[in-house]
Design an enzyme around this catalytic site. Structure first.
Site, PDB file in Angstrom:
ATOM      1  N   ASP A  15       0.831  -1.207   0.000  1.00 41.22           N
ATOM      2  CA  ASP A  15       0.000   0.000   0.000  1.00 41.22           C
ATOM      3  C   ASP A  15       0.865   1.257   0.000  1.00 41.22           C
ATOM      4  O   ASP A  15       0.572   2.220   0.702  1.00 41.22           O
ATOM      5  CB  ASP A  15      -0.955   0.000   1.190  1.00 41.22           C
ATOM      6  CG  ASP A  15      -2.101   0.994   1.028  1.00 41.22           C
ATOM      7  OD1 ASP A  15      -2.465   1.307  -0.129  1.00 41.22           O
ATOM      8  OD2 ASP A  15      -2.628   1.466   2.046  1.00 41.22           O
ATOM      9  N   ASP A  36       2.596   2.878   7.826  1.00 44.60           N
ATOM     10  CA  ASP A  36       1.348   2.137   7.614  1.00 44.60           C
ATOM     11  C   ASP A  36       1.586   0.764   6.999  1.00 44.60           C
ATOM     12  O   ASP A  36       1.384   0.546   5.808  1.00 44.60           O
ATOM     13  CB  ASP A  36       0.365   2.934   6.762  1.00 44.60           C
ATOM     14  CG  ASP A  36      -1.019   2.298   6.740  1.00 44.60           C
ATOM     15  OD1 ASP A  36      -1.223   1.257   7.422  1.00 44.60           O
ATOM     16  OD2 ASP A  36      -1.896   2.821   6.031  1.00 44.60           O
TER      17      ASP A  36
END
Length: 112
Positions: A15, A36
């Site tokens: 991501d 993240d």
């Protein structure tokens, strides 16, 4: 270098996008950090990965085709980020996920 380090240990982020790249100022020196890791995983090179996961604007074609993939999908995402930094726009413009996916799968990147 961060991607190379992660990939050496078979970690795939899955991501990468501008929001997940952070800069930290250490007495005038900027350090780049990747954040993240919610979609990240360790993969087995023999098996590959098959989960369709990530942010559509930065997804590699093999994810969209639902093919087996590996850490190279992060390199695709990084390329899309670099394109944005150089051109000021995303390489695949679209109004929704389906249009963007079709552009990623079927169009050529134009570098102006």
């Amino acid at each position: 270098m961060a991607l190379n380090y992660m990939h050496h240990f078979r970690i795939t982020h899955r991501d990468l996008k501008p929001q997940n790249i952070l800069l930290e100022n250490n007495d005038g020196q900027l350090d780049v950090k990747i954040a993240d890791f919610g979609f990240s995983c360790i993969y087995d090179p023999k098996d590959g990965l098959d989960t369709m996961i990530g942010t559509p604007l930065y997804m590699a074609p093999e994810i969209l085709k639902k093919e087996l993939y590996n850490s190279k999908v992060d390199i695709w995402s990084f390329g899309a980020i670099c394109y944005m930094m150089l051109c000021g726009t995303h390489p695949f413009h679209g109004t929704d996920k389906i249009v963007v996916s079709n552009l990623i799968l079927n169009s050529e990147i134009k570098f102006k």
